[in-house]
Scaffold this motif. Sequence first.
Motif, short mmCIF file in Angstrom:
data_model
loop_
_atom_site.label_atom_id
_atom_site.label_comp_id
_atom_site.label_asym_id
_atom_site.label_seq_id
_atom_site.Cartn_x
_atom_site.Cartn_y
_atom_site.Cartn_z
N ARG A 1 45.11 45.34 6.00
CA ARG A 1 45.56 43.98 5.74
C ARG A 1 46.40 43.92 4.46
O ARG A 1 47.43 43.24 4.41
N ARG A 2 45.99 44.66 3.43
CA ARG A 2 46.76 44.67 2.18
C ARG A 2 48.13 45.30 2.39
O ARG A 2 49.13 44.84 1.83
N LEU A 3 48.18 46.35 3.19
CA LEU A 3 49.47 47.01 3.44
C LEU A 3 50.41 46.09 4.22
O LEU A 3 51.61 46.03 3.93
N ASP B 1 50.31 42.86 4.18
CA ASP B 1 50.70 41.82 3.23
C ASP B 1 51.84 42.30 2.34
O ASP B 1 52.76 41.53 2.03
N GLY B 2 51.78 43.57 1.93
CA GLY B 2 52.86 44.12 1.13
C GLY B 2 54.19 44.16 1.87
O GLY B 2 55.25 43.92 1.30
N GLU C 1 56.05 52.99 2.57
CA GLU C 1 55.33 51.93 3.27
C GLU C 1 54.96 52.36 4.69
O GLU C 1 53.85 52.14 5.17
N LYS D 1 46.52 35.62 6.91
CA LYS D 1 45.11 35.27 6.64
C LYS D 1 44.43 34.72 7.88
O LYS D 1 43.23 34.92 8.09
N ALA E 1 40.46 46.30 5.52
CA ALA E 1 40.88 45.63 4.28
C ALA E 1 42.16 46.26 3.75
O ALA E 1 43.08 45.55 3.32
N LEU E 2 42.23 47.60 3.77
CA LEU E 2 43.43 48.30 3.32
C LEU E 2 44.60 48.00 4.25
O LEU E 2 45.73 47.77 3.79
#
Length: 297
Positions: free
Chosen positions: A11-13, A15-16, A81, A57, A8-9
Motif C-alpha cells: 500500500r505504501r509503494l 501511494d508513492g 519503483e 485508502k 502494508a508495504l
Amino acid sequence: MGEQMDMALLRRLIDGVLLTLYTRYTAKELPALCERLGLPAPSEGSTKHERLVASLKACPDDRLQDVADAVLEQEKLDQAERMALQDVLWLGRHNVQIPSRTRRELARDFDLSAHLGYPDRFMALLGRLWHLDNDPLGGWTATTNSLRTQIERHVIRFPDDWTTEQFFEQLGAFEAPHPRFGYFLESLASSAALPDEPAQRRFVELASTGLHRPRARSKPDEEAGTPVRHGAAGVLAVNGHRAARWSSGCGSAAGRWSPGRSPGGWGRTETSRVRSWGWRMVRVWKTGVVPGDRVTS
C-alpha cells in the motif's frame, strides 16, 4: 513457495506511485485513471493528490494486488519503483528458492559469450530486471558511472574485464529475491535473449548441471519431439509439473512473462512442495518474452 505478502508495504509503494501519477493527469481524467487501475472512484477533494490518496485508502487489501499489477502494466515508472513493487508481489506468490551458494556456482559455470553476440538483446533483458541507470549524477555530467555504462564497458566491449561471477555481483543477483533471480535465469535461456538455438541448448544444459544437484533439471522440450525453436509457446515446470506460462498481449507487442497465481503459477504440487532448486525449464523459447507483471491463471 511464497511468503506472506506485506500488504502494508504494498500500500505504501502504491501511494508513492500515486504521488507521481497525479501530476500526469487532469482532474477530469482521475475517474478514468482509477477505473483502469482498479481503484474506487475518487471522492471530491481539494487537490488531485488528495483525491487519489482517498481512493487508495478506500481500496480493500484484497484488491491491492490487482491495483499493483495494473500500475506495473499500464504506467511508466522509475525502475527502482517498478522493482520494489515487483519484489513485494512476486515474493507474496509462489516462487522457487535458489540459494546464494547455488547462484554463485551457476555464475562460475556460465559462459555468456554467446549472449554478448546480441548486445542489444542482452542489455534489454538486463534493463527489464535490474536497475542499470543508477547514477544520481547521470543527467548532469558528460560521463556517467551507472551500472549500464560499467556493463557496456566491462562485459560487452571488454569481456575479459569481469568474470561472470563479478558481473552477477555487480547486478546484485546473489542477494536478489528468489523470484527475480529465477526470472533472470529464464530470460537468459529464452530466444528473446539468445536466438541461436545451439547456443541456447548449451546454456540450458549448463543451467541444468548447476540446478540439478541433484533435484533440478533444465532442458529444452523433448517431450513431444519438439526442439527448442523460435516462436514456440512455453511453460515453466516445477518438479515436472506445470507452473506458469508465457503470455502475450499484456501491454507489449513482444509479450511478457506472467508469473501466475495458483493454480497455474509457481507452485506446490498436490503431493510434494517445491524445494530449493527443485524446478526445471521444460520450454524456454518464445520470441520476445519479457519478464512482466500481469498475472494469468
